[in-house]
Design a protein around this motif. Structure first.
Motif: not given
Length: 155
Positions: A40-44, A100-109
């Motif tokens: 769930r992030m922008l297409l860019s 690091w800067n993505a708005e993702l859960l740590l598990s997703e990173k």
């Protein structure tokens, strides 16, 4: 010397290693792409992570090829090898900063990081196998019929 020992002495990878390398690449890339598709992030942002993934794979192959060429006394310019290493480091840096800067859960990173790292390792192993099989078949063209098509085609 047995036939298997002779093949391995000439740098022919085992079928198990070839298969494991392809499975690792397929699994790493599939995991990464499925995660990217479902994110769930922008297409860019998805485009950024796709481009960094592809850059990393290409750069890893280029580094492997350049290092191998030099080891085999094939001329490789320092500029080419420098750019290949630079792009690999850029891909690793971009992936790290992006995650690091993505708005993702740590598990997703971690999911993306492991998929990326696994794919980088696997693409180097696949390239090595392709090149080893091509070298083996140059020395033993009669053995080409036993391999899967395409493995000996590139270097």
């Amino acid at each position: 010397m047995s036939d298997v020992q002779n093949q391995q002495a000439l740098g022919r990878p085992t079928g198990a290693f070839v298969g494991a390398s392809w499975v690792a690449l397929g699994l790493g890339a599939s995991v990464y792409f499925v995660g990217l598709y479902n994110a769930r992030m922008l297409l860019s942002e998805k485009g950024f992570f796709l481009a960094v993934f592809l850059l990393g794979l290409f750069a890893a192959i280029s580094v492997q090829k350049g290092v191998r060429d030099r080891a085999e006394d094939v001329p490789v310019t320092g500029a080419y090898l420098g750019v290949a290493w630079g792009m690999l480091l850029a891909a690793l840096t971009l992936m790290t900063v992006g995650l690091w800067n993505a708005e993702l859960l740590l598990s997703e990173k971690g999911f993306y990081g492991i998929g990326f790292a696994m794919s980088l390792f696997a693409v180097v192993a696949v390239q090595k196998n392709v090149r080893d099989l091509a070298a083996f078949h140059r020395v033993h063209p009669e053995a080409a019929s036993g391999d899967r098509p395409g493995f000996a085609a590139g270097a």
